[in-house]
Scaffold this motif. Sequence first.
Motif, PDB file in Angstrom:
ATOM      1  N   GLY A   1       3.278   4.931 -12.853  1.00  0.00           N
ATOM      2  CA  GLY A   1       2.097   5.763 -12.904  1.00  0.00           C
ATOM      3  C   GLY A   1       1.092   5.401 -11.832  1.00  0.00           C
ATOM      4  N   LEU A   2       0.913   4.104 -11.673  1.00  0.00           N
ATOM      5  CA  LEU A   2       0.009   3.639 -10.631  1.00  0.00           C
ATOM      6  C   LEU A   2       0.453   4.149  -9.270  1.00  0.00           C
ATOM      7  N   LEU A   3       1.723   3.962  -8.997  1.00  0.00           N
ATOM      8  CA  LEU A   3       2.234   4.331  -7.674  1.00  0.00           C
ATOM      9  C   LEU A   3       2.258   5.838  -7.459  1.00  0.00           C
ATOM     10  N   TYR A   4       2.093   6.558  -8.542  1.00  0.00           N
ATOM     11  CA  TYR A   4       1.954   8.002  -8.370  1.00  0.00           C
ATOM     12  C   TYR A   4       0.610   8.319  -7.720  1.00  0.00           C
ATOM     13  N   HIS A   5      -0.408   7.572  -8.115  1.00  0.00           N
ATOM     14  CA  HIS A   5      -1.751   7.836  -7.597  1.00  0.00           C
ATOM     15  C   HIS A   5      -2.041   7.108  -6.296  1.00  0.00           C
ATOM     16  N   PHE A   6      -1.481   5.942  -6.162  1.00  0.00           N
ATOM     17  CA  PHE A   6      -1.651   5.200  -4.912  1.00  0.00           C
ATOM     18  C   PHE A   6      -0.264   4.849  -4.384  1.00  0.00           C
ATOM     19  N   ALA A   7       0.024   5.354  -3.231  1.00  0.00           N
ATOM     20  CA  ALA A   7       1.396   5.288  -2.722  1.00  0.00           C
ATOM     21  C   ALA A   7       1.873   3.862  -2.483  1.00  0.00           C
ATOM     22  N   SER A   8       0.949   2.971  -2.263  1.00  0.00           N
ATOM     23  CA  SER A   8       1.330   1.588  -1.990  1.00  0.00           C
ATOM     24  C   SER A   8       0.169   0.676  -2.345  1.00  0.00           C
ATOM     25  N   LYS A   9       0.438  -0.586  -2.301  1.00  0.00           N
ATOM     26  CA  LYS A   9      -0.626  -1.536  -2.592  1.00  0.00           C
ATOM     27  C   LYS A   9      -1.751  -1.421  -1.568  1.00  0.00           C
ATOM     28  N   ASP A  10      -1.357  -1.302  -0.319  1.00  0.00           N
ATOM     29  CA  ASP A  10      -2.370  -1.116   0.719  1.00  0.00           C
ATOM     30  C   ASP A  10      -3.229   0.114   0.431  1.00  0.00           C
ATOM     31  N   ASP A  11      -2.583   1.136  -0.049  1.00  0.00           N
ATOM     32  CA  ASP A  11      -3.316   2.360  -0.356  1.00  0.00           C
ATOM     33  C   ASP A  11      -4.347   2.108  -1.452  1.00  0.00           C
ATOM     34  N   LEU A  12      -3.960   1.330  -2.410  1.00  0.00           N
ATOM     35  CA  LEU A  12      -4.889   0.973  -3.489  1.00  0.00           C
ATOM     36  C   LEU A  12      -6.089   0.212  -2.946  1.00  0.00           C
ATOM     37  N   ILE A  13      -5.801  -0.760  -2.119  1.00  0.00           N
ATOM     38  CA  ILE A  13      -6.885  -1.558  -1.547  1.00  0.00           C
ATOM     39  C   ILE A  13      -7.771  -0.689  -0.657  1.00  0.00           C
ATOM     40  N   ARG A  14      -7.140   0.218   0.062  1.00  0.00           N
ATOM     41  CA  ARG A  14      -7.924   1.142   0.879  1.00  0.00           C
ATOM     42  C   ARG A  14      -8.903   1.903  -0.008  1.00  0.00           C
ATOM     43  N   GLY A  15      -8.420   2.349  -1.131  1.00  0.00           N
ATOM     44  CA  GLY A  15      -9.292   3.056  -2.061  1.00  0.00           C
ATOM     45  C   GLY A  15     -10.447   2.184  -2.516  1.00  0.00           C
ATOM     46  N   LEU A  16     -10.125   0.951  -2.777  1.00  0.00           N
ATOM     47  CA  LEU A  16     -11.145  -0.010  -3.206  1.00  0.00           C
ATOM     48  C   LEU A  16     -12.229  -0.155  -2.142  1.00  0.00           C
TER      49      LEU A  16
ATOM     50  N   SER B   1     -17.591  -7.158  -4.455  1.00  0.00           N
ATOM     51  CA  SER B   1     -16.875  -7.841  -3.381  1.00  0.00           C
ATOM     52  C   SER B   1     -15.375  -7.717  -3.522  1.00  0.00           C
ATOM     53  N   ALA B   2     -14.937  -7.116  -4.595  1.00  0.00           N
ATOM     54  CA  ALA B   2     -13.508  -7.098  -4.884  1.00  0.00           C
ATOM     55  C   ALA B   2     -12.698  -6.487  -3.744  1.00  0.00           C
ATOM     56  N   GLY B   3     -13.174  -5.380  -3.250  1.00  0.00           N
ATOM     57  CA  GLY B   3     -12.447  -4.711  -2.177  1.00  0.00           C
ATOM     58  C   GLY B   3     -12.315  -5.573  -0.947  1.00  0.00           C
ATOM     59  N   ILE B   4     -13.418  -6.203  -0.581  1.00  0.00           N
ATOM     60  CA  ILE B   4     -13.397  -7.092   0.584  1.00  0.00           C
ATOM     61  C   ILE B   4     -12.393  -8.214   0.364  1.00  0.00           C
ATOM     62  N   ALA B   5     -12.492  -8.842  -0.776  1.00  0.00           N
ATOM     63  CA  ALA B   5     -11.603  -9.963  -1.060  1.00  0.00           C
ATOM     64  C   ALA B   5     -10.143  -9.528  -0.983  1.00  0.00           C
ATOM     65  N   ALA B   6      -9.849  -8.392  -1.580  1.00  0.00           N
ATOM     66  CA  ALA B   6      -8.472  -7.909  -1.572  1.00  0.00           C
ATOM     67  C   ALA B   6      -7.998  -7.629  -0.152  1.00  0.00           C
ATOM     68  N   ALA B   7      -8.856  -7.034   0.636  1.00  0.00           N
ATOM     69  CA  ALA B   7      -8.466  -6.705   2.004  1.00  0.00           C
ATOM     70  C   ALA B   7      -8.264  -7.961   2.832  1.00  0.00           C
ATOM     71  N   VAL B   8      -9.190  -8.903   2.699  1.00  0.00           N
ATOM     72  CA  VAL B   8      -9.050 -10.163   3.430  1.00  0.00           C
ATOM     73  C   VAL B   8      -7.737 -10.833   3.045  1.00  0.00           C
ATOM     74  N   ALA B   9      -7.444 -10.772   1.761  1.00  0.00           N
ATOM     75  CA  ALA B   9      -6.267 -11.479   1.275  1.00  0.00           C
ATOM     76  C   ALA B   9      -4.975 -10.803   1.708  1.00  0.00           C
ATOM     77  N   ASN B  10      -4.981  -9.495   1.749  1.00  0.00           N
ATOM     78  CA  ASN B  10      -3.724  -8.799   1.929  1.00  0.00           C
ATOM     79  C   ASN B  10      -3.493  -8.219   3.310  1.00  0.00           C
ATOM     80  N   ASN B  11      -4.502  -7.605   3.839  1.00  0.00           N
ATOM     81  CA  ASN B  11      -4.297  -6.908   5.099  1.00  0.00           C
ATOM     82  C   ASN B  11      -5.633  -6.642   5.778  1.00  0.00           C
ATOM     83  N   PRO B  12      -6.040  -7.543   6.645  1.00  0.00           N
ATOM     84  CA  PRO B  12      -7.361  -7.444   7.257  1.00  0.00           C
ATOM     85  C   PRO B  12      -7.608  -6.108   7.938  1.00  0.00           C
ATOM     86  N   SER B  13      -6.552  -5.436   8.333  1.00  0.00           N
ATOM     87  CA  SER B  13      -6.783  -4.169   9.030  1.00  0.00           C
ATOM     88  C   SER B  13      -7.361  -3.122   8.086  1.00  0.00           C
ATOM     89  N   LEU B  14      -7.234  -3.367   6.797  1.00  0.00           N
ATOM     90  CA  LEU B  14      -7.819  -2.449   5.822  1.00  0.00           C
ATOM     91  C   LEU B  14      -9.342  -2.531   5.808  1.00  0.00           C
TER      92      LEU B  14
END
Lengths: 207, 207
Positions: B40-55, B112-125
């Motif tokens: 269900g999650l992946l239906y709304h956000f195509a990937s983890k990066d996509d989720l973080i992008r949303g954040l 700060s959650a979004g920042i933290a997630a992006a730093v942790a996973n993919n700085p380009s986000l």
Amino acid sequence: MSANARETLLAAAARLIAREGARRLTLDAVAAEARLSKGGLLYHFASKDDLIRGLVETLVAQFDAEVETNSVPGTPGAWTRAYLDATVKPPVSRTDTQTTGEASGHGTALTSAGIAAAVANNPSLLEPVREAYRRWQRNLESDGIDPIDATIVRLACDGLWFSDLIGLDPLPEPLNHAVVTRLRATTTGAHVTETVSILPADENLPR
Amino acid sequence: MSANARETLLAAAARLIAREGARRLTLDAVAAEARLSKGGLLYHFASKDDLIRGLVETLVAQFDAEVETNSVPGTPGAWTRAYLDATVKPPVSRTDTQTTGEASGHGTALTSAGIAAAVANNPSLLEPVREAYRRWQRNLESDGIDPIDATIVRLACDGLWFSDLIGLDPLPEPLNHAVVTRLRATTTGAHVTETVSILPADENLPR
DNA sequence: GTTAGTGTACCGTCTGGTTGGTACAGTACC
DNA sequence: GGTACTGTACCAACCAGACGGTACACTAAC
């Protein structure tokens, strides 16, 4: 290389984070970057957390040393000024070896590597940082100047650090210099009101 | 729930990061937190990066909206003041639902959650954040007040944000209030020199 | 020959993402 | 109004690769 193997590994880890982000900080990658095997790495750092701990502690120790060097005790605001200088000073990169400049173009500088890694992997590893900040805040508040001014200087420094951490554009140069100058002036208690108009041309203020 | 499923998921992700750190942000965990399946999650956000992008995008949009709300155009420094207020204002948590207050006690707040997630996973986000900062810096520099002052206020705000991000102790209360007041005063051009001595007791300054 | 230091091979787990489906609301067409 | 079809929303099961960590063999130095 055995004696400073730890340093080599820490530098490699920091370089890796700066170049590829915290997620790419894997044991294999660090070992490869340091031209060592994973076994070798794990001999020096018992776990990944241990490695990050080393990163964070090095970071704090380096900053502490930098402040200590810059600080000329006696005058009011000396410690705050040293804090500012330590933040602003171009961080002497420890990466003298292996200058494969394959910068892939994102911000996370060496100084922030430990923070990024800790945030990414295990926030509890930030405890040394938190403790250091308690100490620093104490020093700032008893630096012989208005603690409000001192704290604002600290926060602005942290802002610069944050900016570096997430790879924001640095401030445009005349402005950056003017900001640092203004902040330093704050630490002397001298409330300079010389309004530097938008884009001042006087770049060559005394360092 | 289908229409706002995205929001539910984003809120769940933010809560998770705040509670357990960015490393624990796994698709399974987010899905469970939002009481949804991973599919269900992946239906709304195509990937983890996509989720973080949303954040990250939500975060920027929220901050923008907050600044917009606070800003009363016309007076010099209005935008800078709004920036300060948006930073300081206790962030209205969007987590009205599911108040399982099992806070495990570390800093990373929702903001700060979004920042933290992006730093942790993919700085380009973090690119949207970088872009937003370009915009913000432009606004600050053309706010009718000394751009140096404006920038210092910005940096101090970022410092507060950083502090929150890595879970530092908040400033002791009388000092915190005094700092914010001083910063706000800066945005009016009024160079207040009322030196608040160490630990002032006047807590009830006009808001 | 013992010890510090390093390498190789491997294991178990975690995790992002895929696949193939179900349920169901709407709707076009006859 | 029944039927065929489409799109939305969601789920359970699975997979392949990555990763942290272990086990152990090896070597150079003293």
